[in-house]
Enzyme design. Structure first.
Site, mmCIF file in Angstrom:
data_model
loop_
_atom_site.group_PDB
_atom_site.id
_atom_site.type_symbol
_atom_site.label_atom_id
_atom_site.label_comp_id
_atom_site.label_asym_id
_atom_site.label_seq_id
_atom_site.Cartn_x
_atom_site.Cartn_y
_atom_site.Cartn_z
ATOM 1 N N ASP A 33 -4.940 11.033 2.953
ATOM 2 C CA ASP A 33 -5.292 10.372 4.097
ATOM 3 C C ASP A 33 -6.156 11.126 5.027
ATOM 4 O O ASP A 33 -6.985 10.731 5.752
ATOM 5 C CB ASP A 33 -3.953 10.130 4.620
ATOM 6 C CG ASP A 33 -2.871 9.260 3.942
ATOM 7 O OD1 ASP A 33 -3.171 8.191 3.829
ATOM 8 O OD2 ASP A 33 -2.045 10.226 3.367
ATOM 9 N N ASP A 71 -8.186 7.019 8.977
ATOM 10 C CA ASP A 71 -7.971 6.168 7.752
ATOM 11 C C ASP A 71 -6.560 5.481 8.293
ATOM 12 O O ASP A 71 -5.686 6.345 8.164
ATOM 13 C CB ASP A 71 -7.846 7.052 6.874
ATOM 14 C CG ASP A 71 -7.148 6.485 5.253
ATOM 15 O OD1 ASP A 71 -7.712 5.235 5.091
ATOM 16 O OD2 ASP A 71 -6.504 7.036 4.637
ATOM 17 N N GLU A 84 -11.730 2.799 8.919
ATOM 18 C CA GLU A 84 -11.732 2.202 7.962
ATOM 19 C C GLU A 84 -11.559 0.702 7.814
ATOM 20 O O GLU A 84 -10.473 0.225 8.736
ATOM 21 C CB GLU A 84 -10.758 2.779 6.575
ATOM 22 C CG GLU A 84 -10.943 1.983 5.341
ATOM 23 C CD GLU A 84 -10.350 2.846 4.116
ATOM 24 O OE1 GLU A 84 -10.818 3.715 3.602
ATOM 25 O OE2 GLU A 84 -8.973 2.331 4.101
#
Length: 170
Positions: free
Chosen positions: A141, A7, A68
């Site tokens: 996160d 992420d 991501e």
């Protein structure tokens, strides 16, 4: 299949490693949040992230990496930092010879919760349940990185199996 999920972020970059097979429960291997001081020079922040990701790849030996995909935000500065951190993750994977798959936030949310509009609390709760954890991964996160890895095991693993079968059939 062992997957490293990332992420991306410059200040906080979530990283999670899970093992599993499509359609089967996943197992937690590792998670952490790589941080950097916003006062440091950008080049040094990116270098520190690259070094930590390389160390994690060497330590946990994932078979692939899920990152991501940066999506549009109103804050251009935030988007730039996220995109730069994501590029470092893609580069770290490529340097290790690992395949990379990028997922949008809604794809990840749909994979782990069944709802592409799920909020962070729902994603964290589902990651906790899927991985059978006693305590939710924190901060968000880290949970998001684990969700990316789970998404890739379930969706990307199936995609990779189909591609391998097509190659064998040729």
């Amino acid at each position: 299949m062992r997957v490293l999920g990332v992420d991306p972020g410059l200040t906080r970059c979530g990283v999670g490693v899970v093992e599993g097979l499509p359609g089967r429960p996943c197992r937690l291997v590792h998670y952490e949040v790589v941080t950097s001081d916003a006062d440091l020079d950008l080049a040094h922040r990116l270098l520190a992230l690259d070094e930590r990701l390389a160390a994690l790849v060497a330590e946990h030996k994932p078979e692939s990496v899920a990152v991501e995909r940066v999506f549009s935000q109103h804050n251009v500065r935030t988007v730039m930092g996220t995109a730069q951190a994501g590029a470092v993750a893609v580069l770290a994977a490529a340097r290790a010879g690992l395949p990379v798959q990028m997922y949008t936030p809604s794809e990840v949310k749909a994979a782990v919760s069944g709802n592409g509009q799920a909020d962070k609390a729902q994603v964290t709760a589902m990651v906790t349940r899927i991985l059978k954890l006693e305590v939710a991964p924190r901060p968000a996160d880290a949970a998001d990185a684990l969700a990316l890895a789970i998404c890739h095991v379930w969706r990307g693993g199936t995609r990779e199996r189909i591609a391998a079968a097509v190659r064998r059939a040729r």
